[in-house]
Design a protein around this motif. Structure first.
Motif, short mmCIF file in Angstrom:
data_model
loop_
_atom_site.label_atom_id
_atom_site.label_comp_id
_atom_site.label_asym_id
_atom_site.label_seq_id
_atom_site.Cartn_x
_atom_site.Cartn_y
_atom_site.Cartn_z
N ALA A 1 0.79 -1.26 0.07
CA ALA A 1 -0.02 -0.18 -0.06
C ALA A 1 1.04 1.38 0.15
O ALA A 1 2.21 1.17 0.23
N VAL A 2 0.37 2.27 -0.23
CA VAL A 2 1.13 3.51 -0.32
C VAL A 2 0.25 4.78 0.32
O VAL A 2 -0.76 4.65 0.28
N GLY A 3 1.16 5.61 0.65
CA GLY A 3 0.51 6.79 1.14
C GLY A 3 0.90 7.24 2.56
O GLY A 3 1.02 6.16 3.56
N TRP B 1 -0.22 10.63 5.55
CA TRP B 1 -0.92 12.08 5.54
C TRP B 1 0.38 12.98 5.60
O TRP B 1 0.04 14.15 4.97
N GLU C 1 0.24 8.28 -3.83
CA GLU C 1 -0.91 7.56 -4.63
C GLU C 1 -0.73 7.59 -5.97
O GLU C 1 -1.46 6.66 -6.82
N GLU D 1 -2.99 -6.89 -4.82
CA GLU D 1 -2.70 -5.81 -3.38
C GLU D 1 -3.90 -6.05 -2.60
O GLU D 1 -4.87 -6.42 -3.20
N HIS E 1 -7.32 -2.59 1.12
CA HIS E 1 -7.00 -1.53 2.06
C HIS E 1 -5.61 -0.58 1.68
O HIS E 1 -4.96 -0.85 0.80
N GLY E 2 -5.66 0.60 2.41
CA GLY E 2 -4.50 1.41 2.22
C GLY E 2 -3.52 1.17 2.98
O GLY E 2 -3.28 0.07 3.78
N SER E 3 -2.57 2.14 3.40
CA SER E 3 -1.20 1.99 4.08
C SER E 3 -1.67 2.14 5.71
O SER E 3 -0.58 1.95 6.45
N ALA E 4 -2.93 2.30 6.03
CA ALA E 4 -3.17 2.55 7.46
C ALA E 4 -2.25 3.39 8.39
O ALA E 4 -1.62 2.39 9.32
N PRO E 5 -1.75 4.62 8.07
CA PRO E 5 -0.89 5.20 8.71
C PRO E 5 -1.10 4.93 10.38
O PRO E 5 -0.37 5.26 11.30
N ASP E 6 -2.37 4.88 10.82
CA ASP E 6 -2.71 5.05 12.15
C ASP E 6 -2.29 3.75 12.84
O ASP E 6 -2.07 3.85 14.18
N ASN F 1 -3.80 -6.72 9.87
CA ASN F 1 -3.95 -8.01 9.57
C ASN F 1 -3.32 -8.26 8.10
O ASN F 1 -3.68 -7.69 7.23
P1 NAD Z 1 -6.89 2.77 4.98
O1 NAD Z 1 -7.32 1.74 4.28
O2 NAD Z 1 -5.37 2.92 4.97
O3 NAD Z 1 -7.26 2.55 6.40
C1 NAD Z 1 -8.81 2.81 6.70
C2 NAD Z 1 -9.02 2.09 8.34
O4 NAD Z 1 -8.99 0.47 8.01
C3 NAD Z 1 -7.90 2.45 9.21
O5 NAD Z 1 -8.49 2.74 10.45
C4 NAD Z 1 -6.91 1.44 9.32
O6 NAD Z 1 -6.26 1.32 10.59
C5 NAD Z 1 -7.69 0.10 9.11
N1 NAD Z 1 -7.13 -0.94 8.45
C6 NAD Z 1 -6.56 -0.66 6.98
N2 NAD Z 1 -6.00 -2.03 6.82
C7 NAD Z 1 -5.95 -2.87 7.82
C8 NAD Z 1 -5.58 -4.08 7.97
N3 NAD Z 1 -4.54 -4.81 7.19
N4 NAD Z 1 -5.49 -4.50 9.25
C9 NAD Z 1 -6.16 -3.80 10.28
N5 NAD Z 1 -6.88 -2.52 10.04
C10 NAD Z 1 -6.68 -1.92 8.65
O7 NAD Z 1 -7.43 3.98 4.28
P2 NAD Z 1 -7.09 5.44 5.07
O8 NAD Z 1 -6.90 5.45 6.14
O9 NAD Z 1 -8.27 6.41 4.40
O10 NAD Z 1 -5.91 5.88 3.85
C11 NAD Z 1 -4.71 5.91 4.53
C12 NAD Z 1 -3.49 6.14 3.41
O11 NAD Z 1 -3.70 4.87 2.46
C13 NAD Z 1 -4.12 7.37 2.55
O12 NAD Z 1 -2.71 7.89 2.15
C14 NAD Z 1 -4.52 6.82 1.15
O13 NAD Z 1 -4.52 7.68 0.16
C15 NAD Z 1 -3.79 5.65 0.97
N6 NAD Z 1 -4.50 4.45 0.40
C16 NAD Z 1 -3.72 3.85 -0.37
C17 NAD Z 1 -4.26 2.72 -1.17
C18 NAD Z 1 -3.29 1.97 -2.13
O14 NAD Z 1 -2.29 1.80 -1.83
N7 NAD Z 1 -3.76 1.14 -3.04
C19 NAD Z 1 -5.70 2.10 -1.19
C20 NAD Z 1 -6.41 3.10 -0.34
C21 NAD Z 1 -5.77 4.35 0.40
#
Ligand code: NAD
Length: 355
Positions: free
Chosen positions: A67-69, A71, A83, A276, A279-284, A292
């Motif tokens: 995943a990429v990204g 904040w 992205e 892939e 989901h995204g890179s889940a920075p949180d 997961n």
């Molecule tokens: P996100 O999918 O990264 O996270 C959304 C929520 O789901 C967060 O609370 C996160 O902790 C949780 N989550 C996601 N994947 C998880 C996992 N494997 N296990 C447990 N919890 C998980 O979406 P976001 O927070 O809106 O975006 C974060 C960054 O990711 C942004 O920079 C966004 O642009 C980027 N992004 C990248 C892609 C990609 O690389 N294809 C797709 C979507 C978002």
């Protein structure tokens, strides 16, 4: 069989490490090469998709992408944001067909926010067009500011466009996928308002003539969003454009309990694919070791099936995932009382052991 491994940012590196671990257990003749992408590539090379990474991806049979990204890159000029790497890979590799199966594992019925009877046995396939639509139209309104922000803008617009050939090829993909399933396709658009959607619907109807064994129906996207939570099992194959597919597939992922369970495959006309998690890179949660890895591990199964012609190995991975869920192992996102909470690495180890 050559695989380009692009972990990316945030949890990308953590989950891809587990997927690679699983691939290695299979003992297949695989050659894996890792490269930087996204924010990590920007830091090292000043660009989210360096020429060398793109070249590696194009020369491989398949790409395993994390995943990429983050904040922290939000202030960068848009072409330099992480992205853009995934958009660039999709465009350059011609990855027009995105498959996102949403399957509810029986063991995770309780993790869904919907009632068990609504999602037990759920198995739907969302097919999203990936290289057209508003994400690749013409943006306007923000390019004056160099930091990517344009606080003084009075107006901004992005153009939504689709061409007939773009819709035809994704329609064929959807009808052919439906022939291997329950022979039903729901095409989702917004034809009551958008010309792009009217063309989408017209072309879907035309292409359907070539697949008399498949039933086609149409649904407006707002209704589809509602029906997905009201009666998700009424769908089988759902085909839609890039933006609607982006939103609906995230919605569908939550039906299955967690976005951390949902794999995806993006294919081009030659069967080359990028795999892939949805989901995204889940920075949180990055760096905490709690992400997961199962969506990425299940994406590897799709890779073996669609690009590497290794159906048996794909089935083995899917069975191993079932087994660890059966054993009660759960990362935090799918944890419920009475199950065992494990880390990212422990989950990967468990799947490897089950294999
Ligand atoms: P996100 O999918 O990264 O996270 C959304 C929520 O789901 C967060 O609370 C996160 O902790 C949780 N989550 C996601 N994947 C998880 C996992 N494997 N296990 C447990 N919890 C998980 O979406 P976001 O927070 O809106 O975006 C974060 C960054 O990711 C942004 O920079 C966004 O642009 C980027 N992004 C990248 C892609 C990609 O690389 N294809 C797709 C979507 C978002």
């Amino acid at each position: 069989m050559k695989i380009a491994v692009l972990p990316g940012d945030g949890i990308g590196t953590e989950i891809v490490a587990e997927a690679v671990k699983v691939l290695k257990v299979l003992d297949l003749p695989l050659e894996m090469e890792t490269a930087l992408v996204g924010g990590a590539a920007y830091e090292a090379h000043g660009h989210p998709l360096p020429e060398s990474t793109l070249k590696l991806a194009m020369a491989s049979d398949a790409v395993l992408f994390g995943a990429v990204g983050d904040w922290k890159y939000d202030k960068l000029d848009r072409p330099l944001r992480p992205e853009q790497a995934i958009l660039g890979l999709r465009k350059n590799m011609g990855l027009f067909a995105n498959f996102r199966p949403a399957i509810c594992y029986e063991q995770l019925v309780g993790a869904s926010s919907l009632k068990p009877e609504l999602i037990s046995g759920l198995d739907i396939l969302i097919i999203r067009e990936l290289t057209g639509d508003i994400y690749f139209g013409q943006p306007r309104g923000r390019r004056i500011a160099t930091d990517g922000h344009f606080p003084g803008a009075e107006e901004a617009f992005d153009t939504m466009r689709y061409s007939r050939p773009e819709i035809e090829r994704i329609a064929h993909v959807a009808f052919q996928a439906a022939q291997k399933r329950s022979k039903r396709v729901t095409s989702v658009d917004k034809n009551n308002v958008l010309e792009t959607s009217q063309l989408w619907k017209d072309v879907m109807i035309e292409v359907a003539q070539q697949y008399p064994d498949v039933a086609l129906d149409h649904m407006l996207v707002d209704n589809a969003a509602m029906q997905l939570v009201k009666a998700p099992k009424a769908f089988d194959v759902l085909v839609t454009g890039n933006m609607f597919g982006d939103i609906l597939s995230d919605e569908a992922s939550m039906l299955t309990g967690s976005i951390g369970m949902l794999p995806s495959a993006s294919l081009n006309a030659q069967g080359q694919g990028l795999y892939e998690p949805s989901h995204g890179s889940a920075p949180d949660i990055a760096g905490k070791g709690i992400a997961n890895p199962l969506a990425t591990i299940l994406s590897v199964a799709m890779m073996l099936r669609f690009s590497l012609n290794q159906e048996a190995a794909a089935l083995r991975i899917e069975a191993a995932v079932q087994k660890v869920l059966q054993q009660g192992l759960r990362t935090g996102d799918i944890y419920s009382e009475g199950t065992t909470r494990v880390s990212t690495v422990q989950m990967g180890d468990a799947v490897a052991r089950a294999l």
